[in-house]
Write a protein that holds these residues in place. Sequence first.
Motif: not given
Lengths: 287, 293
Positions: A72-73, A134-139, A143-144, A227-232
């Motif tokens: 993330l960073s 894009l689907g998913g929960s959004g969190f 987003a971060a 997490a591997l995909s940006p939506l994870d």
Amino acid sequence: MRIVFGSPPPPLWLKTLAFSIGGMLSAVFAFILFSALSAAFQGGGLSLFGPVWAPYAEKFGLGPMIHASLLLSASSLCAGWLLSLGCCCLLRGVGPRCFARVLMGILRFMTAIPTVVYGFAAVFALVPLIRNALGGSGFCWLAAGTMLAVQGVPTMALIMDGALRSVENDVFLTAAALGMTPLQTLSRVVIPASRPWLVSAAVLGFGRALGDTLLPTMLAGNAVRFALSPLDSMRTLTAHIGLVLSADIGGGENLSLLLAGGLLLLGSVAVSLLARRVSRGRNDEAA
Amino acid sequence: MMKRREKFLLCLSWGSGLLICGAVGTLLVFLLARGGPVFGKELFFDSTPPMDALLGLKPVWNGIWPAVMGTFFLLSLTLAFAALPGIGCGVFLACYATPKQKYRLGLAVDLLAGIPSIVMGLFGFVLIVYLRRTVLPNGTTCLLLSSFCLALLVLPSLVVGTRTALETLPRYISLTAAALGFSHGQTVWRLLLPAAGQGILGGLMLALGRAAEDTAVIMLTGVVANAGLPSGLTSKFEALPFRIYYTAAQYATQRELDLGFGAALALLLLSGSLLLCAWGFQRGLERRWRGVR
């Protein structure tokens, strides 16, 4: 003001005050590192550094959190650093002057926006957008990472701007006389010449992104996994500390959070030392 | 004709400039649109008469007044803890320290500045656990502990602010003072400090702004969602940033959500005005010494 002729000893109380800072720093280090070490020893059978987080199986591995923190960073730093560099170029002659002035005001104002307000607005504006588009929960990581990148821009951009400005003052006339446009001056002369400053801005930005707690906690979803995909969804070390402590769970979780604190402290020390080193290098260069 | 590198830079500049403006603009419009309509007497005091709430005669249940007061007490205590060591260390570094001391203290300040706020909160938590085991069996996380940890967090910016304000003063002040036979102590306390006063105040405001917005520290050291006005130094308390954080995660009714937006707007106003004060002071300092440097 340094005093010219051999300065007399300072009053004792002032010296005590000044060095009390050293004492407080040592206290923080002692408490955090000692509890991290004792957690590491106590939790010998819990594979605290392992890749598996499975409380029901007595496995409290910090692997996914370390992975998430670094990922993330690093990703938000890449985006944020590019954004800051772009803003600086716009400030230093690429854009029209009136726009530059507005942008400078915005950047300064951004230093006053509390992190929690960024997070709050993103929960109700950005997260639904990602969820619908894009689907998913959004969190998620995306987003971060986005908010972390935006939040880091003013700090980095103001450092870079100072550096670019001082280099530009030196070369501005020569470059203009050679017939270079402002854009060419920036890209061929000023940016290459201020590389050490750009690097130190990146190092400081990385430290800030690594240590931020609110945005990952509010926006990244906090599921423990690689997490591997940006939506994870992901959970960083900082978010881990906050979540476990506020949930008031005992045992292995507690040990893992103490260890996470130790790791973060060591990480921040490494970043501070690196930043000092880079900036010392640039002072030598200037001399 | 443009080379590829220039083209890239041009796109990057405009792209990022517009993106940042857009992001901040969206943020402000969004907050104003949602928080603006609820911003008012109702938001702070709910249905309690404002005078009674201000004097603490009647509790406010459904407004953000307790959080505002919690933040206020927190900031005052943080200031009390941090002001003396921070300014003292800055003065020492700028006026007295030998090069070796400068190097060591500078390193300490840099390291302290790099510590993430959640780690500072964890320090407070570990500290109180340790105190409970030894001298304070009844100790618990509280207002005092929070403000102590916040003070540690903002100390470095205070030190750096004070040091910079003193070091950017024109050099002739101390030269003249030395020529007139002032002692070193007189020069520092009678001339340099008053001359740099506005810069130091500016640094203080910036440090307060940092303390006002920080959530991670207080989250681990005693803030709670519902405490009313803080009843003493060792009681739990509410604070604006935590209120916002808590709303985002756990709001149940529309009214709570509105309160969250209102609190976000109030916090933004608070830290914005602290920043404006800091600018004002620093501009004043610059203007005073610009002509004579």
